[in-house]
Scaffold this motif. Structure first.
Motif, mmCIF file in Angstrom:
data_model
loop_
_atom_site.group_PDB
_atom_site.id
_atom_site.type_symbol
_atom_site.label_atom_id
_atom_site.label_comp_id
_atom_site.label_asym_id
_atom_site.label_seq_id
_atom_site.Cartn_x
_atom_site.Cartn_y
_atom_site.Cartn_z
ATOM 1 N N VAL A 51 -57.791 -57.229 -27.537
ATOM 2 C CA VAL A 51 -57.207 -56.126 -28.300
ATOM 3 C C VAL A 51 -55.686 -56.241 -28.317
ATOM 4 C CG1 VAL A 51 -57.291 -54.539 -26.317
ATOM 5 C CG2 VAL A 51 -57.166 -53.606 -28.611
ATOM 6 N N GLY A 52 -55.125 -55.936 -29.468
ATOM 7 C CA GLY A 52 -53.680 -56.011 -29.578
ATOM 8 C C GLY A 52 -53.255 -56.054 -31.035
ATOM 9 N N PRO A 53 -52.016 -56.346 -31.334
ATOM 10 C CA PRO A 53 -50.939 -56.532 -30.365
ATOM 11 C C PRO A 53 -50.515 -55.187 -29.784
ATOM 12 C CG PRO A 53 -50.068 -56.598 -32.591
ATOM 13 C CD PRO A 53 -51.547 -56.444 -32.725
ATOM 14 N N LEU A 54 -50.166 -55.170 -28.495
ATOM 15 C CA LEU A 54 -49.794 -53.924 -27.834
ATOM 16 C C LEU A 54 -48.317 -53.961 -27.434
ATOM 17 C CD1 LEU A 54 -52.989 -53.660 -25.596
ATOM 18 C CD2 LEU A 54 -52.514 -52.330 -27.653
ATOM 19 N N GLY A 55 -47.794 -52.795 -27.162
ATOM 20 C CA GLY A 55 -46.393 -52.685 -26.746
ATOM 21 C C GLY A 55 -45.444 -52.672 -27.935
ATOM 22 N N ARG A 56 -44.237 -52.214 -27.665
ATOM 23 C CA ARG A 56 -43.218 -52.189 -28.724
ATOM 24 C C ARG A 56 -42.638 -53.584 -28.886
ATOM 25 N NH1 ARG A 56 -40.168 -46.951 -29.599
ATOM 26 N NH2 ARG A 56 -41.295 -45.376 -28.449
ATOM 27 N N THR B 279 -52.798 -48.382 -23.940
ATOM 28 C CA THR B 279 -52.444 -47.513 -25.068
ATOM 29 C C THR B 279 -51.830 -46.196 -24.611
ATOM 30 O OG1 THR B 279 -54.632 -46.479 -25.142
ATOM 31 C CG2 THR B 279 -54.332 -48.463 -26.462
ATOM 32 N N GLY B 280 -51.415 -46.117 -23.346
ATOM 33 C CA GLY B 280 -50.770 -44.899 -22.864
ATOM 34 C C GLY B 280 -51.687 -43.930 -22.150
ATOM 35 N N PHE C 161 -43.910 -45.589 -19.369
ATOM 36 C CA PHE C 161 -45.149 -46.355 -19.417
ATOM 37 C C PHE C 161 -44.849 -47.706 -20.074
ATOM 38 C CE2 PHE C 161 -48.413 -42.624 -19.495
ATOM 39 C CZ PHE C 161 -47.885 -42.142 -18.318
ATOM 40 N N VAL D 8 -46.681 -48.255 -23.716
ATOM 41 C CA VAL D 8 -46.242 -47.604 -24.954
ATOM 42 C C VAL D 8 -44.724 -47.429 -25.063
ATOM 43 C CG1 VAL D 8 -48.392 -46.439 -25.542
ATOM 44 C CG2 VAL D 8 -46.774 -45.301 -24.017
ATOM 45 N N ASP D 9 -44.031 -47.385 -23.933
ATOM 46 C CA ASP D 9 -42.566 -47.286 -23.980
ATOM 47 C C ASP D 9 -41.928 -48.674 -23.911
ATOM 48 O OD1 ASP D 9 -42.671 -44.457 -23.913
ATOM 49 O OD2 ASP D 9 -42.904 -44.523 -21.732
ATOM 50 N N ASP E 177 -62.051 -52.398 -29.938
ATOM 51 C CA ASP E 177 -60.899 -53.265 -29.688
ATOM 52 C C ASP E 177 -59.918 -53.222 -30.857
ATOM 53 O OD1 ASP E 177 -62.044 -54.233 -27.267
ATOM 54 O OD2 ASP E 177 -63.270 -55.627 -28.407
ATOM 55 N N ARG F 112 -51.225 -50.298 -34.091
ATOM 56 C CA ARG F 112 -50.805 -51.605 -33.582
ATOM 57 C C ARG F 112 -51.576 -52.748 -34.252
ATOM 58 N NH1 ARG F 112 -46.191 -50.642 -31.660
ATOM 59 N NH2 ARG F 112 -45.954 -49.541 -29.697
ATOM 60 N N THR F 113 -52.916 -52.709 -34.156
ATOM 61 C CA THR F 113 -53.706 -53.763 -34.794
ATOM 62 C C THR F 113 -53.546 -53.649 -36.312
ATOM 63 O OG1 THR F 113 -55.279 -53.491 -32.977
ATOM 64 C CG2 THR F 113 -55.990 -54.853 -34.811
ATOM 65 N N GLY G 25 -54.537 -38.481 -25.147
ATOM 66 C CA GLY G 25 -54.493 -39.484 -24.083
ATOM 67 C C GLY G 25 -53.123 -39.898 -23.612
ATOM 68 N N LEU G 26 -52.409 -39.047 -22.936
ATOM 69 C CA LEU G 26 -51.164 -39.450 -22.284
ATOM 70 C C LEU G 26 -51.012 -38.530 -21.078
ATOM 71 C CD1 LEU G 26 -48.676 -41.461 -22.989
ATOM 72 C CD2 LEU G 26 -47.446 -39.346 -23.332
ATOM 73 N N ASN H 217 -51.285 -38.548 -27.478
ATOM 74 C CA ASN H 217 -51.010 -39.986 -27.456
ATOM 75 C C ASN H 217 -49.955 -40.345 -28.506
ATOM 76 O OD1 ASN H 217 -51.432 -42.935 -28.127
ATOM 77 N ND2 ASN H 217 -52.636 -42.677 -26.290
ATOM 78 N N LEU I 1 -49.024 -43.247 -29.885
ATOM 79 C CA LEU I 1 -49.081 -44.515 -30.629
ATOM 80 C C LEU I 1 -48.995 -44.371 -32.139
ATOM 81 C CD1 LEU I 1 -51.522 -47.039 -28.989
ATOM 82 C CD2 LEU I 1 -49.191 -47.367 -29.769
ATOM 83 N N GLN J 136 -45.571 -42.999 -33.204
ATOM 84 C CA GLN J 136 -44.525 -44.038 -33.113
ATOM 85 C C GLN J 136 -44.490 -44.917 -34.349
ATOM 86 O OE1 GLN J 136 -45.019 -46.699 -29.758
ATOM 87 N NE2 GLN J 136 -44.244 -45.220 -28.268
#
Lengths: 286, 499
Positions: free
Chosen positions: A87-92, A220-221, A236, A239-240, B244, B249-250, B272-273, B432, B434, B437
């Motif tokens: 799973v991804g892409p994750l993060g900034r 995902t936080g 985090f 997510v941060d 997944d 993001r995906t 969810g945070l 959450n 995500l 953002q």
């Protein structure tokens, strides 16, 4: 999806795999990572950085070191095998712009996530100086790829088997002493290395980004397992981050948190070696 | 409270039901009020502390009928007013009293899509059962008709007898709807939108669908097979499930419409945070959010030490901070994972606890030690950066606050220390971040919750949202109720768009 199409062993403990992951290949940007799991029922979820991607081909490249159970099991997979969950892409993504001169320090397999950042910084018009470090010559990775991009490259090994016999902080300090000093430093590698890179650049007031690889479950936080203290604020990584101002990160706390499950990991690691050994023997016997 | 084995409860109910049936005469309200409230059969506390199996075993058929006979069939049905999705409670209870379980479940399903779940996890004592006339007559809300247990009984009856039918799906419309998240709100939207013949794709970030019902609520309170059945039903209806897949993001939210051809989107990504206390020592080794602790145990199966690869912290002395269902779940999970002592620390009193009464009772039976009117001040670490102890403060109740609950006020100088190796923070969740953002045009409030109108419509045309991402951390039933509203809006929107 998630089929391994190429596998290369870079050193005793370091592997490079190319995996079919068209959605991730399409969206990923420098600085981002993935989470993978080898078994949907009982497998663990581990974060790995993305070393490269080819959106046309729909593939991503992962470089990993066999440090725990899942990375060992992953290293035993071969082209044609499938990674159960990816799973991804994750993060900034990394903030990329024309800063001027950027010094990029990669230690061990931290060189892998550095590669897309060097690519990005270079194409944004920066002068890029790359410092690669590892324990010994055979643990230096992606040297050719980096050479092709970097304006200047310095290689250090702890044992002096290749390049300078130095820690990466020594050339980093020299570069920071130059006039003009670099506009940005990026350090990715073991936590201790990032900590000392940040300490090296601090007196020169060179802004230093570090990319943290903490314990994570969901990415995902949701779980907060990856939290770190940055400038006395809890952040985090998933997510941060994963990139933060290295001068503000509480590395000592982060290093302790990384050891939360040390006992479990050590025994799983040992068991894994035994299992793989048995498997190899069985395969050899057949 | 002493524990009564299921056989004793079953025999007792059989005997009383037999006597009532033999009389043959219609029951007067007085007779109904005289029927003893039926206790939920459960695993013995000593037994269940050692396993992850469901604690509450469900009514026997005789218990269910007897409990249903306690209902006075009030004309104004105050219970319905107490139900967030307005289930016709008195009618379904009457059907059970008459032995017509099929009719009962049909009535429930008219309003609720997840009765087997809601019957188990709804806070009935502050909803339908709070307003029940029987409870009021007996001056004890805990003696109200056990509507939740009856709901669970018929939902289980339907499933166990293989009577769950695939809902009718209208002919394909060619319209595509994306549902983001796979918790209660999203499941409801997926079902209601698919029924209209629209193509539905459900996106889940985790490797398994079900949202909080899978990662958050433990097996001992909500068996995973019940949630899986709801997902299987969606798949049978033709809903496409993509695990997944992290929207934002995906794939960016807007790209789902602009590039992937979705005509409408529902966002049900939940709250969810995890919130933390922002106190000293909160990042020490051994401090976890309840989300992390529960996800490791539930979703990643870390309780199965032999098989699971995901580790869970080997705790001996645990403190759980909070008084909601999640706090109870975390405390009871710690008991099952072998902790010697589990302390639950809550700054108000038991009356103000948001947890279901049944969960509080179960936690106590399992040996969780309750510390009310106390709260953590700081967490103390050892030289290795691991939790060693926690300094707490004592509180007393002052004037009511915005929530109507009496505000806890610190008693000065009341500091004391308890020794611990684990602290689990269960004080709630924020939205959450995500999607926010990565979708700048989506309006959110200062807490990051998505702003919608009463029809669950967001600031962007064609995009709807519901559940905890809108409400803040709430309940399964409220999420489901919002899902119903959002689905109706989406169906109307697509009908307009198609015309």
């Amino acid at each position: 999806m998630n089929k391994i199409i190429q596998k290369t062993q870079l050193s005793e403990e370091v592997f490079k795999i190319k995996v079919q992951a068209p959605l991730i290949a399409r969206e990923r940007l420098p600085g981002q990572f993935i989470i993978l799991q080898l078994n949907g029922e009982f497998g663990e979820r581990i974060p790995l950085t993305i070393a490269d991607a080819d959106p046309q081909e729909g593939t991503i490249t992962l470089i990993f070191q066999t440090v725990g159970r899942t990375t060992h099991l992953l290293s035993a997979l071969n082209p044609g095998d499938t990674i159960a969950h990816l799973v991804g892409p994750l993060g900034r993504p990394t903030h990329i712009e024309k800063f001027g001169t950027v010094v990029c320090v990669g230690g061990g397999i931290g060189v892998a996530p550095m590669y897309p950042i060097v690519q990005g910084m270079k194409s944004a018009g920066n002068k890029v100086i790359v410092i690669l470090g590892a324990r010994s010559k055979d643990l230096i990775i992606m040297e050719e790829e980096m050479k092709a991009l970097a304006d200047e490259i310095i290689i250090c090994t702890d044992d002096g088997s290749y390049g300078r016999k130095d820690l990466v902080t020594a050339p980093l300090k020299e570069i920071c002493s130059r006039v003009p000093k670099p506009d940005l430093a990026v350090a990715i590698g073991p936590p201790v290395m990032m900590k000392f890179c940040a300490e090296t650049t601090r007196p020169f007031a060179v802004k230093t980004l570090v990319s943290l690889n903490t314990i994570m479950v969901d990415g995902t936080g949701m779980c907060g397992g990856c939290r770190v203290s940055v400038g006395n604020e809890t952040k985090f990584v998933c997510v941060d981050g994963p990139e933060f101002d290295g001068h503000l990160v509480d590395f000592d706390n982060m290093i302790k948190r990384l050891r939360s499950y040390k006992k479990h990991e050590d025994s799983a690691h040992e068991q894994c070696h035994l299992d793989l050994e048995i498997r190899r023997k069985l395969e050899a016997g057949q | 409270m002493s524990h009564h084995p299921i056989n004793d409860l079953a025999c007792g109910a059989k005997k009383i039901l037999g006597e009532i049936m033999n009389k043959g005469a219609a029951l007067k309200p007085k007779d109904r009020l005289a029927i003893p409230p039926q206790e939920m059969p459960s695993q013995h506390p000593d037994e269940r502390k050692k396993n992850m199996n469901e604690v509450a075993l469900g009514y026997t058929p005789e218990q269910a009928r007897l409990e249903a006979l306690r209902c006075l069939q009030c004309k104004n049905a105050p219970c319905v007013e107490g139900c967030p999705v307005r289930i016709d409670i008195s009618s379904f209870v009457k059907a059970i009293a008459q032995g017509d379980n099929q009719l009962a479940i049909d009535i429930i399903k008219h309003n609720s899509l997840l009765p087997a779940v809601c019957g188990r996890v709804c806070p009935q004592e502050v909803q339908c059962q709070a307003t029940c006339t029987v409870g009021k007559s007996l001056k004890d809300v805990n003696q109200a008709v056990s509507i939740g247990r009856l709901e669970r009984f018929v939902a289980d009856w339907e499933r166990e007898n293989g009577k769950v039918n695939r809902p009718e799906v209208k002919p394909e419309t060619g319209k595509k709807v994306a549902v983001i998240g796979s918790g209660p709100a999203s499941i409801t939207v997926a079902a209601d939108v698919r029924r209209e013949g629209h193509s539905v794709t459900m996106f889940e970030a985790f490797h398994k669908p079900g949202g909080v019902m899978i990662y958050g609520i433990p097996e001992f309170r909500l068996p995973k097979k019940i949630v899986q059945l709801e997902i299987d039903t969606l798949v049978n209806m033709g809903v496409t499930l993509k695990t997944d897949f992290v929207v934002g993001r995906t794939r960016k939210l807007m790209d789902l419409m602009a590039k992937d051809g979705f005509d409408a989107i529902f966002i049900g990504t939940g709250a969810g945070l995890p919130k933390f206390m922002n106190i000293e020592g909160e990042n020490l080794v051994g401090v976890f959010s309840a989300n992390e602790y529960l996800t490791r145990s539930n979703l990643m199966r870390a309780y199965d030490f032999k098989k699971a690869h995901t580790p869970i912290f080997p705790s001996r002395k645990v403190a759980v901070l909070g008084g909601g269902n999640v706090a109870m779940d975390a405390a009871r999970t710690a008991v099952r994972l072998g902790a010697d002592e589990v302390h639950l620390i809550y700054r108000r009193t038991e009356v103000e606890m948001p947890a279901r009464v049944e969960e509080v009772a179960h936690a106590k039976e399992e040996g969780v030690v309750f510390h009310i009117l106390q709260n953590a001040k700081r967490i103390i670490g050892d030289v290795y950066g691991c939790v060693k102890a926690m300094e707490c403060l004592k509180y007393e109740l002052g004037e009511p606050d915005d929530s109507g609950r009496r505000r806890p006020v610190v008693i000065k100088g009341s500091e004391f220390i308890i020794e611990l190796d684990t602290v689990i923070v269960a004080i709630g969740n924020e939205s959450n971040p995500l999607i926010k953002q990565t979708t700048p045009d989506l309006n959110t409030n200062k807490w990051g919750n998505i702003i919608t109108d009463e029809n669950c419509k967001t600031s962007i045309e064609g995009i709807y949202a519901g559940g905890d991402i809108v409400l803040g951390a709430a309940t399964v039933i409220l999420a489901m109720g919002q899902g119903r509203i959002a689905a109706k809006s989406i169906n109307e929107y697509l009908a307009r768009k198609g015309a």
